[in-house]
Write a protein that holds these residues in place. Structure first.
Motif, mmCIF file in Angstrom:
data_model
loop_
_atom_site.group_PDB
_atom_site.id
_atom_site.type_symbol
_atom_site.label_atom_id
_atom_site.label_comp_id
_atom_site.label_asym_id
_atom_site.label_seq_id
_atom_site.Cartn_x
_atom_site.Cartn_y
_atom_site.Cartn_z
ATOM 1 N N LYS A 179 31.369 41.083 47.919
ATOM 2 C CA LYS A 179 32.185 40.290 48.732
ATOM 3 C C LYS A 179 32.988 39.249 48.258
ATOM 4 O O LYS A 179 34.165 38.983 48.011
ATOM 5 C CB LYS A 179 31.653 39.945 49.986
ATOM 6 N N SER A 180 32.275 38.204 47.696
ATOM 7 C CA SER A 180 32.767 36.963 46.968
ATOM 8 C C SER A 180 33.359 37.208 45.622
ATOM 9 O O SER A 180 34.507 36.459 45.300
ATOM 10 C CB SER A 180 31.616 35.865 47.093
ATOM 11 N N GLY A 181 32.792 38.073 44.737
ATOM 12 C CA GLY A 181 33.419 38.335 43.482
ATOM 13 C C GLY A 181 34.683 39.068 43.419
ATOM 14 O O GLY A 181 35.521 39.012 42.776
ATOM 15 N N THR A 182 34.808 39.963 44.359
ATOM 16 C CA THR A 182 36.092 40.636 44.365
ATOM 17 C C THR A 182 37.263 39.813 45.423
ATOM 18 O O THR A 182 38.362 39.958 45.260
ATOM 19 C CB THR A 182 35.980 42.064 45.270
ATOM 20 N N THR A 183 36.745 38.992 46.307
ATOM 21 C CA THR A 183 37.825 38.017 47.007
ATOM 22 C C THR A 183 38.365 37.232 46.189
ATOM 23 O O THR A 183 39.523 36.930 46.382
ATOM 24 C CB THR A 183 37.064 37.278 48.201
ATOM 25 N N ILE A 184 37.930 36.772 45.129
ATOM 26 C CA ILE A 184 38.574 35.633 44.259
ATOM 27 C C ILE A 184 40.081 36.506 43.849
ATOM 28 O O ILE A 184 40.779 35.838 43.849
ATOM 29 C CB ILE A 184 37.725 35.683 42.991
ATOM 30 N N GLY A 185 39.681 37.670 43.068
ATOM 31 C CA GLY A 185 41.195 38.192 42.733
ATOM 32 C C GLY A 185 42.145 38.629 43.971
ATOM 33 O O GLY A 185 43.195 38.496 43.674
ATOM 34 N N ALA A 186 41.543 39.158 45.010
ATOM 35 C CA ALA A 186 42.230 39.296 46.113
ATOM 36 C C ALA A 186 42.984 38.241 46.441
ATOM 37 O O ALA A 186 44.333 38.347 46.781
ATOM 38 C CB ALA A 186 41.656 39.891 47.236
ATOM 39 N N LEU A 187 42.469 36.881 46.674
ATOM 40 C CA LEU A 187 43.307 35.769 47.084
ATOM 41 C C LEU A 187 44.361 35.280 46.044
ATOM 42 O O LEU A 187 45.395 34.793 46.381
ATOM 43 C CB LEU A 187 42.140 34.653 47.396
ATOM 44 N N ILE A 188 43.835 35.569 44.946
ATOM 45 C CA ILE A 188 45.097 35.295 43.779
ATOM 46 C C ILE A 188 46.210 36.002 43.975
ATOM 47 O O ILE A 188 47.235 35.463 43.969
ATOM 48 C CB ILE A 188 44.168 35.372 42.312
ATOM 49 N N ARG A 189 46.151 37.337 44.428
ATOM 50 C CA ARG A 189 47.102 38.186 44.493
ATOM 51 C C ARG A 189 47.768 37.835 45.691
ATOM 52 O O ARG A 189 49.093 37.853 46.014
ATOM 53 C CB ARG A 189 46.554 39.659 44.569
#
Length: 115
Positions: free
Chosen positions: A39-49
C-alpha cells in the motif's frame, strides 16, 4: 508534469514493491506486512502521478508531501521486513537505496514547490 526522473523512479519503485509483495505472500506466506508495504510503496508513485493534475500549486505541493510521507512509511516497513528476516540484507539494501533516493527527490520537490 512531464516524464522525468521522479515520475519514472516512483513508477519503477512501485513495480519492485509489487514484486516484493508477491514474493512475501507466495514464498514466505506473509500477508500482513506485505500488504502494508504494498500500500505505502505503490502510493508514492500514484501520488506523484496525481500531483501532475493538481488543481493548484498548493494541491501539487500537498500531494507531493503526502507522497513523501508514504515513502517514509515504506522505509519503515522495509526495515521491519529485514529485521524480522522476511527479506535478506541484499534485497533490503537495494529497495532501501531506491526508497531513500525517492525521499531525497520528494524533499527537494516539496521545498522547491513551496517557494
Amino acid at each position: 508534469m512531464k516524464e522525468g526522473p521522479l515520475k519514472n523512479k516512483g513508477y519503477a519503485f512501485a513495480i519492485r514493491i509489487v514484486k516484493l509483495s508477491q514474493y512475501l505472500q507466495t514464498d514466505k506466506k506473509e500477508f500482513v506486512l506485505s500488504r502494508q508495504v504494498l500500500k505505502s510503496g505503490t502510493t508514492i508513485g500514484a501520488l506523484i502521478r496525481e500531483a501532475e493534475f493538481g488543481q493548484s500549486k498548493a494541491d501539487f505541493t500537498n500531494k507531493m508531501y503526502i507522497s513523501l510521507k508514504e515513502a517514509n512509511e515504506t522505509e519503515y516497513w522495509l526495515s521491519i521486513l529485514k529485521d524480522t528476516n522476511y527479506i535478506d540484507n541484499d534485497i533490503f539494501q537495494s529497495l532501501h537505496s531506491d526508497c531513500k533516493e525517492l525521499i531525497a527527490m520528494l524533499v527537494s520537490t516539496v521545498k522547491t514547490s513551496k517557494q
